[in-house]
Design an enzyme around this catalytic site. Sequence first.
Site, short mmCIF file in Angstrom:
data_model
loop_
_atom_site.label_atom_id
_atom_site.label_comp_id
_atom_site.label_asym_id
_atom_site.label_seq_id
_atom_site.Cartn_x
_atom_site.Cartn_y
_atom_site.Cartn_z
N ARG A 1 28.18 36.51 10.91
CA ARG A 1 28.51 37.94 10.78
C ARG A 1 28.16 38.59 12.11
O ARG A 1 26.98 38.65 12.48
CB ARG A 1 27.75 38.58 9.62
CG ARG A 1 27.91 40.08 9.59
CD ARG A 1 27.46 40.72 8.31
NE ARG A 1 28.42 40.50 7.24
CZ ARG A 1 28.43 41.15 6.09
NH1 ARG A 1 27.52 42.07 5.84
NH2 ARG A 1 29.35 40.89 5.17
N HIS B 1 37.45 40.48 7.67
CA HIS B 1 36.46 40.07 6.65
C HIS B 1 37.14 39.04 5.73
O HIS B 1 37.37 39.30 4.55
CB HIS B 1 35.98 41.30 5.88
CG HIS B 1 34.73 41.08 5.08
ND1 HIS B 1 34.05 39.88 5.07
CD2 HIS B 1 34.03 41.91 4.25
CE1 HIS B 1 32.99 39.99 4.29
NE2 HIS B 1 32.96 41.21 3.78
N GLN C 1 35.71 37.77 2.09
CA GLN C 1 35.81 38.81 1.06
C GLN C 1 37.17 38.76 0.36
O GLN C 1 37.30 38.93 -0.85
CB GLN C 1 35.62 40.19 1.73
CG GLN C 1 35.85 41.37 0.82
CD GLN C 1 34.73 41.54 -0.20
OE1 GLN C 1 33.56 41.50 0.14
NE2 GLN C 1 35.09 41.73 -1.47
N ASP D 1 37.00 51.17 0.79
CA ASP D 1 35.82 50.63 1.46
C ASP D 1 35.08 51.82 2.07
O ASP D 1 35.60 52.95 2.09
CB ASP D 1 36.27 49.62 2.55
CG ASP D 1 35.10 48.90 3.23
OD1 ASP D 1 33.96 48.99 2.73
OD2 ASP D 1 35.33 48.26 4.29
N CYS E 1 34.93 46.44 -1.81
CA CYS E 1 34.20 45.23 -1.40
C CYS E 1 32.69 45.43 -1.55
O CYS E 1 31.95 44.45 -1.62
CB CYS E 1 34.56 44.85 0.03
SG CYS E 1 34.12 46.10 1.25
N ARG F 1 32.64 36.54 -5.15
CA ARG F 1 32.26 36.07 -3.81
C ARG F 1 31.61 34.69 -3.91
O ARG F 1 31.88 33.80 -3.10
CB ARG F 1 31.27 37.06 -3.13
CG ARG F 1 31.84 38.40 -2.76
CD ARG F 1 32.91 38.33 -1.68
NE ARG F 1 32.48 37.67 -0.46
CZ ARG F 1 31.84 38.27 0.56
NH1 ARG F 1 31.56 39.55 0.50
NH2 ARG F 1 31.50 37.58 1.65
N1 CP Z 1 31.14 43.01 0.74
C1 CP Z 1 30.22 42.49 1.57
O1 CP Z 1 30.52 41.74 2.50
O2 CP Z 1 28.95 42.88 1.28
P1 CP Z 1 27.63 42.58 2.14
O3 CP Z 1 27.72 43.45 3.38
O4 CP Z 1 26.52 42.97 1.24
O5 CP Z 1 27.61 41.14 2.51
N1 NVA Z 2 33.81 47.80 6.45
C1 NVA Z 2 32.45 47.54 6.05
C2 NVA Z 2 32.40 46.39 5.12
C3 NVA Z 2 31.04 46.02 4.62
C4 NVA Z 2 31.05 44.82 3.73
C5 NVA Z 2 31.60 47.29 7.28
O1 NVA Z 2 32.07 46.63 8.23
O2 NVA Z 2 30.46 47.75 7.33
#
Ligand code: CP
Ligand code: NVA
Length: 305
Positions: free
Chosen positions: A102, A129, A132, A224, A264, A292
């Site tokens: 990440r 992402h 997801q 989101d 999400c 997930r």
């Molecule tokens: N939806 C998602 O990726 O959540 P987290 O940021 O908690 O991993």
């Molecule tokens: N768009 C959001 C998604 C979190 C799971 C972010 O990048 O923070």
Amino acid sequence: MKRDIISVLDMKSDFEKFVDDGIRLKKSFRAGKRDSSMERKTLGMIFEKASTRTRVSFETAMTQLGGHAIYLSPRDMQMGRGESIADTARVLSGMVDGVLYRAFEHDNVVELARNSTISVINGLDNLEHPTQIVADFMTIKEKKGSLKGLKIAYVGDGNNTANSLMLASGLVGSDFWIATPKGYEPLDQFVMAAKKLAKKQRSEVEVTNEWKEAVAGADVIYTDVWVSMGEEKEKEIKEKAFKKYQVNEKMVSLAKKDHIFMHCLPAHRGLEVTNAVADSKNSVIFEEAENRLHAEKIILKKVIN
Ligand code: CP
Ligand code: NVA
């Protein structure tokens, strides 16, 4: 040859198979069947940003499949003190069987993958992402039975989640409508790529600033957060710009009666979605989150084995 999942497009040839196999795996897990396909395998997990779902689902998936996961924060790694991504990639390649990453920057995920001999999975970056989205389409297919011809309305920011959803919609032939405030549309490169995929499926990808158009008759409403991780400085400006794009009861009343509401998560209740919608009978947000776990298993089985 190793397989990386950096974009939804890395599942282009078999995206719906990921979805179907994920649903099958979930059923067989619930029926008590055990799967130890990750036995003696280790997943390294680098998280530059916070996570609840992605971390817990991958770590649990590895445990349930008989393997092991190591949580790595750049704060505690030498990477956070200047060791290069390329060197980190070479070192991890000699020890673990795959890496979940990440990252703030998409280019860094690409750099890690380019220098690794093991599979790299994008656990969210500024552009996409992908993991997801496997869980999301599993949820849609479980609830709606099929994907082709459904109308998915995404209301909110043209961000990483939106880009990946749009590409996947093009792959499976769902119509995808995205409504954003002016200036917050998804990047052209994603819109173009998704439209090209949709054309092959005879489906549509439409970008608009009119949420009514997007939501009218929708089977799925998705939103989101307005402020993604790394954008905290824009919080005030964005919250103002997105005010009219809140998913509330008035908005969802334009969708089909049996629409499902998705997010999400994490949700900022009272901003992008109201409690009334997030907790309504149409909301599937917690089943989506649970998926997930099953989605990560199928991803791990397809890329690490
Ligand atoms: N939806 C998602 O990726 O959540 P987290 O940021 O908690 O991993
Ligand atoms: N768009 C959001 C998604 C979190 C799971 C972010 O990048 O923070």
